[in-house]
Design a protein around this motif. Structure first.
Motif, mmCIF file in Angstrom:
data_model
loop_
_atom_site.group_PDB
_atom_site.id
_atom_site.type_symbol
_atom_site.label_atom_id
_atom_site.label_comp_id
_atom_site.label_asym_id
_atom_site.label_seq_id
_atom_site.Cartn_x
_atom_site.Cartn_y
_atom_site.Cartn_z
ATOM 1 N N THR A 277 55.192 42.952 39.276
ATOM 2 C CA THR A 277 55.940 44.003 38.580
ATOM 3 C C THR A 277 55.767 45.356 39.255
ATOM 4 O OG1 THR A 277 55.746 42.829 36.475
ATOM 5 C CG2 THR A 277 56.244 45.190 36.382
ATOM 6 N N GLY A 278 54.551 45.694 39.640
ATOM 7 C CA GLY A 278 54.314 46.976 40.292
ATOM 8 C C GLY A 278 55.025 47.092 41.629
ATOM 9 N N ARG A 280 57.823 45.508 42.457
ATOM 10 C CA ARG A 280 59.246 45.677 42.152
ATOM 11 C C ARG A 280 59.550 47.129 41.809
ATOM 12 N NH1 ARG A 280 61.839 46.413 37.617
ATOM 13 N NH2 ARG A 280 59.999 45.894 36.363
ATOM 14 N N GLN A 281 58.706 47.745 40.981
ATOM 15 C CA GLN A 281 58.951 49.121 40.573
ATOM 16 C C GLN A 281 58.838 50.079 41.755
ATOM 17 O OE1 GLN A 281 60.016 49.930 37.419
ATOM 18 N NE2 GLN A 281 60.513 51.850 38.500
ATOM 19 N N VAL A 284 62.053 49.955 43.566
ATOM 20 C CA VAL A 284 63.083 50.651 42.786
ATOM 21 C C VAL A 284 62.911 52.159 42.918
ATOM 22 C CG1 VAL A 284 63.927 51.117 40.449
ATOM 23 C CG2 VAL A 284 63.423 48.760 41.147
ATOM 24 N N ASP A 285 61.682 52.641 42.782
ATOM 25 C CA ASP A 285 61.417 54.078 42.853
ATOM 26 C C ASP A 285 61.841 54.664 44.194
ATOM 27 O OD1 ASP A 285 60.396 54.038 40.313
ATOM 28 O OD2 ASP A 285 58.297 53.962 40.937
ATOM 29 N N GLU A 290 67.465 47.718 43.119
ATOM 30 C CA GLU A 290 67.607 48.029 41.704
ATOM 31 C C GLU A 290 67.383 46.759 40.903
ATOM 32 O OE1 GLU A 290 71.499 49.549 41.049
ATOM 33 O OE2 GLU A 290 72.524 47.664 41.532
ATOM 34 N N SER A 291 67.001 46.941 39.645
ATOM 35 C CA SER A 291 66.811 45.821 38.728
ATOM 36 C C SER A 291 67.915 45.884 37.683
ATOM 37 C CB SER A 291 65.440 45.904 38.046
ATOM 38 O OG SER A 291 64.398 45.815 38.996
ATOM 39 N N ARG A 337 59.137 58.566 43.764
ATOM 40 C CA ARG A 337 60.455 58.570 44.396
ATOM 41 C C ARG A 337 60.403 59.385 45.684
ATOM 42 N NH1 ARG A 337 63.833 56.509 40.590
ATOM 43 N NH2 ARG A 337 63.062 56.584 38.441
#
Length: 356
Positions: A277-278, A280-281, A284-285, A290-291, A337
């Protein structure tokens, strides 16, 4: 070289110093790193090159006291050799580290599954335990010398006369020395602990990927694994093996649930599913993927991974690691980001500037 001479490396050092072959390439100092990425990639390593050259083509090899630093060289030599399995007793911690090293771990697991090598965990090096030794019926090579200047001392049996022919640094040219070194290595291997490598073989990894995910993802992963140096994408590097797998899945719009099913402890067992999960984030950041929430029946909606950055989408599979490393090297704000000023032309990754 007598059997006792095989312990030269360890007997010359303390227990802590004997761990120096684990050390980072720039120091070769005291320390005991526990990750493959702490030691590799190692761009220039004369000792590893000497080990690969010495072992290639030999049969019946027994290697003991093998550190992470030399394991890729042993594996490369085995790939160039036919015949029965080699027996390898690694230093403590090496087998554990392979379970957190995607590139080297899957390669070692593949060789084990193909009965090319048999791997165990030996004892800690120390006074009287013997050092790193490679022995076969006709030759023995021991790692000797001070930290930062390791080399191989070789004794080989002359096939014509039956007398031993010393190549460098050995004290006894008699063929009994080779027999004694081989007996020592076999005894140390027999006393080592059998422990599985907690990483799937590449064959099993890719077969499961084709079954659970799809052929395109499996093909990308096969290309990446074949193109990467040992030590790349370890569990502790910023761009980890988990980051790489999520990014590859996003290139093919795969469901995050399916990726975690394939990779988790109920699948091929690379890492627990919740640990992704981390990663993936983080992707994304940084604006790489994107999810997308996908409602599918009752319960929580699932997430579809989708690559949105052209650099990631357009890259050839073997270029994906460089894309990820480049983007993760850009400065970020407190939210993770990429900062606006890093997106200006002067800070854009070189592959993006080249292809624009």
């Amino acid at each position: 070289m007598t059997a006792d001479d095989a312990g030269t490396e360890a007997d010359a050092d303390t227990d802590a110093e004997a761990g120096s072959d684990w050390s980072a390439p720039q120091s070769d100092g005291v320390g005991d790193p526990r990750e493959v990425a702490d030691v590799h990639p190692r761009p220039d390593d004369p000792l590893a090159e000497a080990v690969e050259t010495a072992l290639a083509g030999r049969s019946g090899v027994v290697a003991v006291g093998v550190p992470i630093r030399l394991l890729p060289a042993v594996l490369a030599a085995r790939e160039r050799t036919s015949g029965g399995p080699w027996r390898i007793a690694c230093r403590p911690g090496v087998v554990d580290a392979l379970g957190r090293a995607l590139v080297l771990g899957t390669a070692v697991a593949e060789a084990i599954e193909g009965d090319e090598i048999r791997v165990r965990t030996g004892d800690h090096l120390g006074h009287g335990t013997g050092g790193t030794l490679f022995a076969s019926p006709d030759r023995a090579d021991a790692v000797v010398g001070p930290r930062g200047d390791r080399t191989l001392a070789t004794t080989a049996v002359d096939p014509d006369s039956g007398a031993a022919d010393i190549d460098s640094g050995a004290a006894d040219p008699d063929s009994a020395s080779v027999d004694g070194a081989l007996a020592t290595a076999e005894s140390r291997f027999a006393g080592a602990t059998a422990k599985p490598v907690e990483m799937p073989s590449r064959t099993r990894l890719l077969a499961a990927a084709r079954e659970v995910l799809d052929d395109r993802f499996a093909d990308d992963l096969a290309t990446v694994l074949a193109s990467q140096d040992t030590g790349e994408f370890g569990r502790t590097t910023e761009v980890s093996d988990r980051t790489l797998l999520v990014a590859l899945a996003a290139r093919h719009d795969l469901l995050f649930r399916d990726l975690r099913t394939w990779v988790g402890t109920d699948g091929v067992g690379i890492a627990p599913a919740q640990e992704f999960t981390g990663d993936r984030q983080a992707l994304v950041d940084r604006g790489l993927i994107e999810s997308i929430k996908v409602p599918m029946g009752p319960g929580r909606p699932m997430l579809r991974l989708r690559a949105v950055e052209d650099a990631l989408l357009r890259a050839r599979p073997e270029e994906v690691p460089s894309v990820l490393e480049g983007w993760f090297a850009l400065p970020t704000d407190p939210d993770g980001r990429i900062r606006d000023d890093a997106r200006r032309e002067g800070r854009r990754p070189v592959w993006e500037r080249r292809r624009s």
